[in-house]
Design a protein around this motif. Structure first.
Motif, short mmCIF file in Angstrom:
data_model
loop_
_atom_site.label_atom_id
_atom_site.label_comp_id
_atom_site.label_asym_id
_atom_site.label_seq_id
_atom_site.Cartn_x
_atom_site.Cartn_y
_atom_site.Cartn_z
N MET A 1 0.83 -1.21 0.00
CA MET A 1 0.00 0.00 0.00
C MET A 1 0.86 1.25 0.00
N GLU A 3 0.05 4.24 -0.50
CA GLU A 3 -0.60 5.44 0.04
C GLU A 3 -0.29 5.63 1.51
N VAL A 4 -0.27 4.50 2.20
CA VAL A 4 -0.14 4.58 3.65
C VAL A 4 1.15 5.26 4.07
N LYS A 6 2.44 7.87 3.22
CA LYS A 6 2.37 9.32 3.35
C LYS A 6 1.78 9.75 4.69
N MET A 7 1.00 8.86 5.26
CA MET A 7 0.31 9.18 6.49
C MET A 7 1.31 9.37 7.62
N LYS A 13 -0.05 1.01 18.79
CA LYS A 13 -1.51 1.11 18.87
C LYS A 13 -2.03 0.75 20.25
N ALA A 46 -13.42 5.37 17.30
CA ALA A 46 -12.83 6.62 16.87
C ALA A 46 -11.32 6.53 17.01
N PHE A 47 -10.63 6.98 16.01
CA PHE A 47 -9.17 6.86 15.92
C PHE A 47 -8.53 8.21 16.25
N PHE A 48 -7.60 8.18 17.17
CA PHE A 48 -6.89 9.41 17.52
C PHE A 48 -5.39 9.17 17.39
N SER A 58 -1.20 5.77 18.27
CA SER A 58 -2.59 5.76 17.83
C SER A 58 -3.45 5.13 18.92
N TRP A 60 -7.37 3.86 19.73
CA TRP A 60 -8.72 3.57 19.27
C TRP A 60 -9.66 3.64 20.46
N ARG A 77 -6.72 -5.49 16.55
CA ARG A 77 -5.67 -6.17 15.79
C ARG A 77 -4.34 -5.43 15.86
N THR A 244 2.18 0.78 11.03
CA THR A 244 0.76 1.03 11.24
C THR A 244 0.13 -0.18 11.91
N VAL A 245 -0.39 -1.04 11.11
CA VAL A 245 -0.84 -2.32 11.64
C VAL A 245 -0.50 -3.29 10.54
N PHE B 224 -17.30 13.46 19.12
CA PHE B 224 -15.86 13.28 18.96
C PHE B 224 -15.40 13.96 17.71
N GLY B 227 -11.45 13.04 16.53
CA GLY B 227 -11.10 11.71 16.08
C GLY B 227 -11.62 11.38 14.70
N GLU B 228 -11.15 10.25 14.19
CA GLU B 228 -11.63 9.76 12.91
C GLU B 228 -12.47 8.53 13.22
N ILE B 229 -13.70 8.54 12.78
CA ILE B 229 -14.60 7.46 13.17
C ILE B 229 -14.67 6.39 12.09
N TRP B 230 -14.74 5.17 12.53
CA TRP B 230 -14.89 4.04 11.61
C TRP B 230 -16.01 3.18 12.16
N PHE B 270 -9.90 0.83 6.93
CA PHE B 270 -9.78 2.11 7.64
C PHE B 270 -8.54 2.91 7.25
N TYR B 271 -7.37 2.28 7.30
CA TYR B 271 -6.16 3.06 7.08
C TYR B 271 -6.06 3.57 5.64
N GLU B 275 -6.30 7.54 4.55
CA GLU B 275 -5.31 8.16 3.67
C GLU B 275 -6.01 8.99 2.59
N ARG B 278 -6.66 12.29 3.98
CA ARG B 278 -5.49 13.17 4.02
C ARG B 278 -5.21 13.81 2.65
N LYS B 279 -5.45 13.03 1.62
CA LYS B 279 -5.28 13.59 0.27
C LYS B 279 -6.29 14.71 0.03
#
Lengths: 261, 455
Positions: A1, A3-4, A6-7, A13, A46-48, A58, A60, A77, A244-245, B224, B227-230, B270-271, B275, B278-279
């Motif tokens: 991947m 794209e990842v 760039k994050m 986690k 929610a991800f922070f 990160s 969750w 995971r 990441t994961v 929230f 945060g980013e929700i999934w 999710f990831y 991304e 972010r773009k």
């Protein structure tokens, strides 16, 4: 991947688990925003991303509602730490951790660490009522004596102490003592097939906090960040692996190996 | 502020304009708009008794009319929904509202899992799964009462210069990942743009009701913001049995007015989806889109330039063409004399009345000129549009007709700004043959959501 890459990469986690209304979102909010405010029931997860020194951690924050139960293992995971949260004034919230949430952590890292966090301590512990930003170690806490005797004998599923669960939340008394939590911690280690001797001690991994007053909240998160540091370093050193994961790797990971601490 | 704690024996409880109850076929309470379900279990028991009594005679209870109250029943699978209303709404409208409640429940649990749960255990307490979602249903019912989108079954989009809307759509179009099916941008709870996966919408269109449910969900869970929700979410009209996975994130914290919603069919995405955000964020930053969006507001009826016109709602019927249009409508802000909540509600009630006359099953009308106490209304439906207008009380019929001609001309001129004309698309499925109707491949996943393990 591609794209990842760039994050802003999370180096490790953490996952907050626990029944609804125990205060997972509030704990995180207290730590990140230094505030306590009314939250609404979390949807999904929610991800922070929290900057901690040079590292990106990160976190969750998951929904405690049964509706989202199926997603729990996905959030867990590859987790390096799982914060199992309960409400000190609600016995059932502790029991739920064992019944409902523990199995979700099967997807976590094999060396994942577990913290047991009793939130809403301000309801039962006068020291937690003072608005403070945590300092006192959580070891020397005193208990409301009345309930102590009943909860010392601990089976896998003990009966709740005398005071009834107040559904409307009007007069919550302390229902869960630190000893209850530590006993559960022992059972978690057994469930994970971990040796008590080679794992982190219960006194170190059981916390009582108050998101409302801030009691012990910083302590909790910072202690955990310190403890996952080895994971972070290993992740950042493993050049090829995406920190990441790594879904594939974690899926293959066997639990049951003792933690290395 | 919670309605949950209300005393259900008090007069004030009885005086609510509209009660909504949801119960299971076994008579177990699931939801009540006001008061706690426990306190109402006997009331709901009576409701279920009525339903089954009529059922035993091979019949279906639809509604009961009493002094000042209309009671409407709707049975959907193992759920029974009941509305007790003292408003002047028709049975048909109330049933439509109950259907929204049903769909919102489906959006959280899916129809398949609800059926499965009750097949296994008839007296299952569904509140276990809906605990924490009451606010979403409360929010929905408040919206249904105050937002005409639900009555018109159409979406109102944010008025925006078409060049800006196109720019933003292009940004969304470029930020894709496999299995992404809808990219939706919302500003101030109004739709700004929506980009859809080509193959997914080929044989199925996104219904306004699904968008309403999404908007309500976002509105009700805005806590929230950082945060980013999934989260899994089902779009009941698109496919009632499957989940999409929704990524929800605000682009402008801490204000949190601009919300990005990305729907994927892949639970694990999710990831990758984050991304995409972010773009999108980067591109919008580069084009300064956020500050442009922040300036956008709803429009005033005075812009139309027709003196006696106070308010209107215009819903065009989409033209049959290759584009799958989303049913939309446009309407200006409600301004004086409809500024207070009571007056807004009064105007909406008048519109609901006009709507019921136009859509009457026994005697539908094409055109109504209705002189009310404090205003005059004109509703008109043709093969091209449906229009509701509100004039000052002194308008003459001839004036109103001229005004409408002017209004239609103005809308025509502004339509690029008022509507999303051609919802843009992208293609994210490498192998398009399989994945139409989005989540079909995901069907087994609802079992994965832990429902079966509960039984």
């Amino acid at each position: 991947m591609p794209e990842v890459s760039k994050m802003k990469k999370p180096d490790v986690k953490l996952v907050l688990l626990g029944d609804m209304n125990v205060g997972k979102t509030s704990l995180l909010h207290r730590y990140t925003e230094r505030k306590f405010k009314d939250t609404v029931s979390t949807v999904g997860g929610a991800f922070f991303l929290k900057q901690w020194g040079p590292y990106n951690i990160s976190i969750w924050d998951t929904a405690g509602r049964e509706q989202f139960h199926g997603l729990g293992s996905m959030y867990c995971r590859g987790a390096a730490a799982v914060i199992l949260t309960y409400d000190v004034s609600n016995w059932q919230s502790l029991a739920e951790l064992e019944e409902r949430f523990l199995s979700l952590t099967d997807t976590a890292n094999h060396d994942c660490i577990y913290a047991l966090v009793g939130n809403k301590a301000d309801l039962t512990d006068p020291r937690a009522q003072l608005c403070q930003d945590s300092d006192e170690a959580s070891k020397d806490r005193m208990d409301c004596g009345e309930e102590r005797t009943e909860t010392q004998v601990l089976s896998a599923c003990p009966t709740p102490p005398a005071s009834p669960v107040s559904l409307s939340g009007i007069t919550p008394g302390k229902q869960v003592t630190p000893e209850d939590a530590m006993a559960l911690y022992g059972r978690i280690l057994r469930y994970k097939g971990l040796e008590e001797k080679s794992s982190l001690p219960a006194e170190k991994m059981c916390f009582e906090t108050s998101a409302k007053t801030g009691y012990n909240v910083d302590n909790l998160f910072e202690a955990l960040f310190d403890l996952v540091l080895p994971s972070i370093l290993r992740n950042t050193n493993e050049n090829q692996h995406s920190p990441t994961v790594d879904l594939e790797e974690c899926r293959g990971a066997k639990r049951g190996r003792p933690g290395c601490c | 502020m919670s309605h949950r704690d209300e005393d259900v024996t008090a007069d004030s409880w009885r005086q609510h304009r509209k009660h909504v109850f949801v119960l299971s076929e076994a008579g177990k309470p699931i939801y009540s708009r006001y008061g706690s379900e426990e306190a109402l279990s006997s009331t709901m028991g009576v409701m279920m008794a009525l339903v089954s009594f009529v059922q035993s005679g091979d019949n279906i209870i639809r509604s009961i009319y009493s002094d000042g109250h209309t009671v409407v029943f709707l049975q959907k699978g193992p759920l029974v929904l009941v509305c007790v209303s003292s408003s002047r709404q028709t049975e048909k409208q109330l049933r439509g509202e109950l259907l929204y409640v049903y769909y919102q429940i489906i959006s959280m649990l899916t129809q398949a899992s609800i059926s499965r749960i009750f097949e296994h255990k008839k007296n299952y307490d569904l509140r276990r799964l809906l605990a924490g979602s009451e606010k979403i249903l409360d929010g929905l019912l408040n919206l249904v009462d105050s937002d005409p989108s639900f009555l018109l079954v159409a979406v109102q989009c944010l008025p925006l210069a078409s060049s800006l809307r196109d720019n933003i759509s292009q940004i969304l179009q470029k930020a894709i990942t496999p299995n992404l099916v809808f990219s939706i941008l919302i500003a101030n709870n109004q739709l700004l743009t929506i980009v859809q996966e080509k193959t997914v919408i080929e044989d199925s269109r996104l219904e306004p009701a699904d968008i309403h449910l999404l908007l309500n969900l976002i509105g009700a869970s805005s806590a929230f913001q950082a945060g980013e929700i999934w989260t899994p979410i089902c779009l009941p009209l698109f496919n009632p049995d499957c989940y999409f996975y929704a990524y929800i994130s605000y682009l402008d914290p801490p204000e949190c007015t601009v919300c990005l919603l990305l729907l994927s069919t892949d639970k694990e995405a999710f990831y990758a989806v984050a991304e995409c955000k972010r773009k999108i964020e980067e591109a919008m930053m580069a084009q300064n889109s956020l500050s442009l969006i922040a300036k956008v507001q709803s429009y005033s009826v005075s812009q139309v330039g027709v003196s006696d016109l106070r308010h209107f709602m215009y819903k065009p019927f989409d033209v049959p063409d290759t584009y799958q249009q989303l049913t939309q409508f446009t309407s200006p802000e409600m301004e004086a004399p409809y500024s207070s909540e009571e007056e807004k509600m009064r105007l909406l009630d008048l519109y609901r009345y006009m709507h019921s006359r136009i859509h009457s099953t026994s005697r539908p009308l094409k055109l109504i000129y209705h002189v009310a106490e404090r205003e005059t209304l004109l509703a008109w439906v043709t093969s091209k549009f449906e229009l509701y207008t509100c004039f000052s009380p002194l308008v003459t019929k001839a004036c109103a007709i001229t005004a409408i001609t002017k209004l239609l001309r103005w809308i025509k001129k502004e339509e690029d700004r008022l509507f999303i004309r051609y919802p843009p698309k992208y293609s994210t499925t490498p192998n398009p043959s399989k994945s139409s109707r989005g989540g079909k491949s995901d069907q087994q996943d609802s079992t994965d959501n832990g429902f079966l393990s509960l039984l």
